[in-house]
Design an enzyme around this catalytic site. Structure first.
Site, PDB file in Angstrom:
ATOM      1  N   LEU A 138       0.821  -1.214   0.000  1.00 41.83           N
ATOM      2  CA  LEU A 138       0.000   0.000   0.000  1.00 41.83           C
ATOM      3  C   LEU A 138       0.857   1.268   0.000  1.00 41.83           C
ATOM      4  O   LEU A 138       0.364   2.354   0.285  1.00 41.83           O
ATOM      5  CB  LEU A 138      -0.948  -0.008   1.207  1.00 41.83           C
ATOM      6  N   GLY A 139       2.119   1.111  -0.322  1.00 42.95           N
ATOM      7  CA  GLY A 139       2.966   2.289  -0.505  1.00 42.95           C
ATOM      8  C   GLY A 139       3.439   2.941   0.770  1.00 42.95           C
ATOM      9  O   GLY A 139       3.698   4.151   0.810  1.00 42.95           O
TER      10      GLY A 139
ATOM     11  N   SER B  43       6.300   2.845   2.357  1.00 43.39           N
ATOM     12  CA  SER B  43       7.638   3.453   2.373  1.00 43.39           C
ATOM     13  C   SER B  43       7.612   4.834   1.717  1.00 43.39           C
ATOM     14  O   SER B  43       8.217   5.781   2.204  1.00 43.39           O
ATOM     15  CB  SER B  43       8.678   2.546   1.713  1.00 43.39           C
TER      16      SER B  43
ATOM     17  N   ALA C 200       4.932   6.805   1.411  1.00 44.53           N
ATOM     18  CA  ALA C 200       4.130   7.704   2.250  1.00 44.53           C
ATOM     19  C   ALA C 200       4.957   8.192   3.438  1.00 44.53           C
ATOM     20  O   ALA C 200       4.861   9.355   3.843  1.00 44.53           O
ATOM     21  CB  ALA C 200       2.867   6.988   2.724  1.00 44.53           C
TER      22      ALA C 200
ATOM     23  N   ASP D 256       4.625   5.255  -6.691  1.00 42.44           N
ATOM     24  CA  ASP D 256       4.280   5.282  -5.260  1.00 42.44           C
ATOM     25  C   ASP D 256       4.545   6.655  -4.647  1.00 42.44           C
ATOM     26  O   ASP D 256       3.705   7.210  -3.947  1.00 42.44           O
ATOM     27  CB  ASP D 256       5.090   4.226  -4.487  1.00 42.44           C
TER      28      ASP D 256
HETATM   29  C1  MEV Z   1       4.642  -0.973  -6.442  1.00 32.89           C
HETATM   30  O1  MEV Z   1       3.634  -0.291  -5.715  1.00 32.89           O
HETATM   31  C2  MEV Z   1       4.365  -0.893  -7.902  1.00 32.89           C
HETATM   32  C3  MEV Z   1       5.362  -1.608  -8.823  1.00 32.89           C
HETATM   33  O2  MEV Z   1       4.904  -1.373 -10.145  1.00 32.89           O
HETATM   34  C4  MEV Z   1       6.766  -1.112  -8.634  1.00 32.89           C
HETATM   35  C5  MEV Z   1       6.978   0.313  -9.140  1.00 32.89           C
HETATM   36  O3  MEV Z   1       6.158   0.834  -9.909  1.00 32.89           O
HETATM   37  O4  MEV Z   1       7.998   0.909  -8.779  1.00 32.89           O
HETATM   38  C6  MEV Z   1       5.352  -3.112  -8.573  1.00 32.89           C
END
Ligand code: MEV
Length: 313
Positions: free
Chosen positions: A101-102, A104, A106, A147
């Site tokens: 869920l992003g 790091s 955030a 992200d």
């Molecule tokens: C990670 O949230 C998404 C990926 O596509 C990696 C990225 O875009 O850097 C898996």
């Protein structure tokens, strides 16, 4: 700027993870789980305190095993010119770590904004985003930048990375015609995005002819997804997500728990369900009409998974 001083947004990727690393489109949206950072100047020492993640550490000299976190923090302080200023950085994450869920990104955005606020440093969103991208490179190696971009702007976007590592990404805001109900299921399998991204990269390098058509197909799904969102057409969005899940499976970034959550969601009225983020575990998202979300969440919980219900606006 309507962004809170020390906040970074958690995100879901609706369509396009992994292929976005190869220059394709992806759609991401914020979820109302932010990370907040409160930065106070103090007499001596530079302390990082993240109670929910059990982190309490001095940043100088670096001593803990959590090297990526330390390096990111150090980079932020260095770039903002306050590396030698004593301060206490307190972080309150409402996002679980390592679940896709992003968190790091955030966290990086929250700390950048918190430090800037504490030291009266003017930063626009573009600068916050650039700096958070540098932090993501430490955490993930070769991130697309989606992200940190979502963590910075906190609005639904269609994203495509810049042609060169140094060029700015193409970002277009997406405006859903109506709120889109989303159930998030946590597989309980913690993963590092760097690992699944690395696995896809190795497979692509060995056989680009096998993987590039998959990335192209996912690109088409993301572009079609923008229309579905802007028409409020959840059924079409769901179908696109279901196809995307099949392609993510083809990229071998799914796993048993993810597939089980996807099946539970579909059997209980979801119009579409897929993994979100790096995969290999992490989180599953399902879209449905609002009267079905509770039933989907209950069925996931009965099978032993943590869930929450949110919406994309
Ligand atoms: C990670 O949230 C998404 C990926 O596509 C990696 C990225 O875009 O850097 C898996």
């Amino acid at each position: 700027d309507n962004v809170e001083a020390g906040a970074g947004y958690a995100k879901i990727i609706l369509l396009g993870e992994h292929s976005v690393v190869y220059g394709k489109h992806a759609i991401a949206a914020p979820i109302p789980l932010t990370i907040r950072a409160d930065v106070q100047r103090q007499e001596s020492g530079t302390t990082l305190f993240i109670p929910r993640w059990g982190v309490e550490t001095e940043l100088h000299p670096p001593t803990t095993a959590d090297n990526a976190l330390h390096k990111s923090m150090d980079l932020i302080l260095q770039r903002l010119g306050v590396r030698d200023e004593p301060m206490r950085v307190e972080v309150y994450p409402h996002v679980p770590r390592a679940v896709g869920l992003g968190a790091s990104a955030a966290l990086a955005v929250a700390v950048i904004r918190g430090v800037a606020e504490a030291f009266d440093i003017e930063l626009d969103d573009a600068r916050v985003n650039e700096l958070a991208y540098e932090c993501e490179q430490i955490a993930h190696g070769t991130p697309s930048g989606i992200d940190n971009t979502l963590a910075t702007y906190g609005r639904p976007i269609l994203f495509r990375k810049g042609e060169l590592p140094s060029s700015a990404p193409a970002i277009r805001e997406v405006h859903p015609a109506r709120p889109i109900p989303v159930v998030i299921g946590l597989s309980g399998v913690r993963t590092l995005t760097a690992q699944t991204v690395g696995r896809v990269r190795a497979a692509w390098q060995a056989h680009p002819e096998r993987y590039e058509p998959i990335f192209d197909q996912i690109d088409q799904l993301a572009l079609a997804g923008v229309d579905a969102l802007e028409q409020g057409d959840i059924a079409t969005l769901g179908e696109l997500m279901n196809i995307d899940q099949g392609l993510l499976n083809a990229l071998q970034v799914s796993c048993w728990e993810v597939e089980e959550l996807v099946q539970i969601a579909r059997e209980n009225g979801a119009l579409g369900a897929k993994l979100t983020g790096g995969g290999g575990g992490g989180a599953v998202i399902a879209v449905a009409e609002a009267d079905r979300t509770e039933g989907i969440a209950i069925a996931m919980r009965r099978a032993g998974y943590d869930t929450f219900i949110t919406e994309i606006r």
